[in-house]
Design a protein around this motif. Structure first.
Motif, PDB file in Angstrom:
ATOM      1  N   HIS A  29     -46.150 -62.729 184.783  1.00 19.02           N
ATOM      2  CA  HIS A  29     -46.961 -61.564 185.153  1.00 19.02           C
ATOM      3  C   HIS A  29     -46.360 -60.837 186.356  1.00 19.02           C
ATOM      4  N   GLU A  30     -45.902 -61.594 187.341  1.00 18.92           N
ATOM      5  CA  GLU A  30     -45.290 -60.975 188.524  1.00 18.92           C
ATOM      6  C   GLU A  30     -44.005 -60.234 188.178  1.00 18.92           C
ATOM      7  N   GLU A  86     -48.067 -67.053 185.666  1.00 14.10           N
ATOM      8  CA  GLU A  86     -48.147 -66.246 186.882  1.00 14.10           C
ATOM      9  C   GLU A  86     -46.799 -65.583 187.203  1.00 14.10           C
ATOM     10  N   GLY A 112     -45.129 -57.968 184.293  1.00  8.85           N
ATOM     11  CA  GLY A 112     -46.438 -57.411 183.968  1.00  8.85           C
ATOM     12  C   GLY A 112     -47.168 -58.318 183.001  1.00  8.85           C
ATOM     13  N   LYS A 113     -48.386 -57.937 182.692  1.00  8.57           N
ATOM     14  CA  LYS A 113     -49.211 -58.751 181.798  1.00  8.57           C
ATOM     15  C   LYS A 113     -48.630 -58.772 180.384  1.00  8.57           C
TER      16      LYS A 113
END
Length: 98
Positions: free
Chosen positions: A90-91, A87, A94-95
């Motif tokens: 991703h934050e 998480e 990005g993915k």
């Protein structure tokens, strides 16, 4: 380049990933700070060749600060930590592409 003579290439070292002891000549230097070229005052750890090949060779400039931000090793189960890590990545970035 000349060796310092302080340790022989046949002296055994332990792989930090799997614990296998191998001759120094059969190991790869590992620098947890990510800068194995700056050698002054450093004591290196070692990886056996199979573990070195499996290691990710991508830059890890912000990894330590990310782990500190997540309080790595502080009471989370492995699954909880990994979910929080994914998480946070991703934050921040990005993915992640697979």
């Amino acid at each position: 380049m000349w060796r310092s003579g302080s340790s022989s290439g046949s002296d055994p070292v332990a792989c930090v990933a799997c614990g296998t002891e191998v001759p120094r000549d059969d190991a790869r230097e590992y620098d947890k700070h990510g800068d194995r070229w700056e050698r002054n005052g450093k004591a290196f750890e070692y990886l056996c060749k199979p573990c070195f090949r499996r290691e990710c060779h991508q830059p890890r400039d912000e990894l330590e600060s990310l782990l500190v931000d997540l309080d790595a090793g502080e009471g989370l189960s492995d699954d909880e930590f990994l979910a929080a890590y994914v998480e946070a990545v991703h934050e921040r970035y990005g993915k992640v592409e697979e």
